[in-house]
Scaffold this motif. Structure first.
Motif, PDB file in Angstrom:
ATOM      1  N   GLY A 153       0.767  -1.233   0.000  1.00 10.31           N
ATOM      2  CA  GLY A 153       0.000   0.000   0.000  1.00 10.31           C
ATOM      3  C   GLY A 153       0.800   1.286   0.000  1.00 10.31           C
ATOM      4  O   GLY A 153       0.232   2.365   0.192  1.00 10.31           O
ATOM      5  N   TYR A 154       2.114   1.221  -0.212  1.00 12.44           N
ATOM      6  CA  TYR A 154       2.907   2.452  -0.234  1.00 12.44           C
ATOM      7  C   TYR A 154       2.520   3.293  -1.450  1.00 12.44           C
ATOM      8  O   TYR A 154       2.326   2.770  -2.547  1.00 12.44           O
ATOM      9  N   ALA A 155       2.431   4.594  -1.259  1.00 12.59           N
ATOM     10  CA  ALA A 155       2.003   5.494  -2.329  1.00 12.59           C
ATOM     11  C   ALA A 155       3.197   6.032  -3.110  1.00 12.59           C
ATOM     12  O   ALA A 155       4.351   5.960  -2.663  1.00 12.59           O
ATOM     13  N   LEU A 156       2.916   6.578  -4.293  1.00  8.77           N
ATOM     14  CA  LEU A 156       3.897   7.288  -5.118  1.00  8.77           C
ATOM     15  C   LEU A 156       5.130   6.449  -5.434  1.00  8.77           C
ATOM     16  O   LEU A 156       6.264   6.931  -5.394  1.00  8.77           O
ATOM     17  N   MET A 157       4.904   5.186  -5.764  1.00 10.09           N
ATOM     18  CA  MET A 157       6.013   4.305  -6.100  1.00 10.09           C
ATOM     19  C   MET A 157       6.418   4.466  -7.569  1.00 10.09           C
ATOM     20  O   MET A 157       5.607   4.805  -8.432  1.00 10.09           O
ATOM     21  N   PHE A 158       7.689   4.216  -7.846  1.00  9.41           N
ATOM     22  CA  PHE A 158       8.232   4.326  -9.191  1.00  9.41           C
ATOM     23  C   PHE A 158       7.478   3.395 -10.137  1.00  9.41           C
ATOM     24  O   PHE A 158       7.299   2.210  -9.840  1.00  9.41           O
TER      25      PHE A 158
END
Length: 291
Positions: free
Chosen positions: A64-69
């Motif tokens: 659920g981590y946001a703004l991933m590459f």
């Protein structure tokens, strides 16, 4: 043709009909809370600008981590859907001055798209300097087919490498430096061991009207020497000392990355950042001031 990394909002590059102008605004804590980046884009923007959603282009993460590459496939589709070709000059700005746009600059550069520029001071500086902006419905454009890119080796740092960096006795050597872009208060509450604090709010300059902008190179060198020490800065600029940038969620680390780029320094970005690192129960954490 090479293009400058940083341009002012009055630059003639913005009038070039072949350039693709992207609004990469992303609001962390909107003030007031009703602010909406897409809504603001639809109301006012640089002429011919297209909205680049950081949320939509980011790769979904299983935790659920946001703004991933983004993956190569995701990036290529998103670029094509915005009418971008491999040789397009992409010009990026945001609504805060310098905040979310550097993340988009980093993504393009990491995928080998070299013709990309930041509008320093973004939309609010354009307003202050009387640049004629566009209102009403955004202009239509044609989609393209962007070729599948290859990520530059080493541009993104993964968790296992960060664990090794955190296990060092200290960072006072010729090894990589880990720089944390979060505000000092957040850093002191918890950070990656051996990392150094370089909070983005004071790294950037603030215009009296409220927007942020980059330091000029000489001012930046002096600021880095004050914050990190002359030996560390000498190692970064002339000693081949690699820098890993981190932050809370991968956004403000790109501000450090971009600032170093203005000095000719190519650094790296820990994509999961503190949010991912601290969520892992096995991660060793430190508190207090920079080591």
């Amino acid at each position: 043709m090479t293009v400058p990394l940083v341009i002012p909002p009055t630059s003639a590059y913005l009038s070039d009909p072949s350039a693709v102008v992207l609004d990469a605004s992303w609001l962390y804590e909107p003030d007031p809370p009703t602010r909406d980046a897409l809504k603001e884009f639809n109301e006012r923007r640089f002429p011919r600008a297209r909205f680049w959603s950081l949320d939509d282009v980011s790769e979904p993460h299983p935790d659920g981590y946001a703004l991933m590459f983004p993956s190569p496939e995701r990036f290529a589709k998103f670029a094509g859907d915005h009418g971008i070709e491999k040789d397009s000059h992409v010009i990026v700005y945001d609504s805060e001055g310098v905040f979310s746009a550097p993340r988009t600059i980093f993504t393009f550069k990491a995928y080998g798209h070299e013709k990309v520029s930041l509008v320093d001071g973004g939309l609010p500086r354009a307003v202050k300097e009387g640049v004629q902006l566009e209102t009403g419905p955004p202009a239509a454009f044609q989609k393209t087919s962007y070729p599948l890119p290859t990520k530059k080796e080493g541009s993104i740092v993964e968790y296992p490498e960060v664990v090794k960096l955190a296990a060092r006795a200290n960072s006072s050597s010729t090894a990589d430096l880990v720089l944390d872009a979060r505000p000092v208060s957040a850093y002191e509450e918890g950070h990656i061991p051996t990392s150094l604090s370089l909070g983005f709010p004071t790294l950037l300059l603030q215009d009296p009207s409220g927007f942020s902008y980059l330091r000029d190179p000489e001012d930046l060198k002096a600021y880095l020497a004050k914050e990190l020490g002359k030996d560390n800065v000498e190692g970064i600029l002339h000693g081949g000392r690699m820098v890993v940038n981190t932050c809370g969620g991968g956004l403000s680390a790109a501000i450090l990355w971009l600032s170093l780029q203005t000095l000719g320094v190519d650094s790296r970005l820990y994509d999961e950042a503190w949010g991912g690192y601290s969520a892992r129960p096995e991660s060793v954490k430190a508190t207090g001031r920079s080591e």
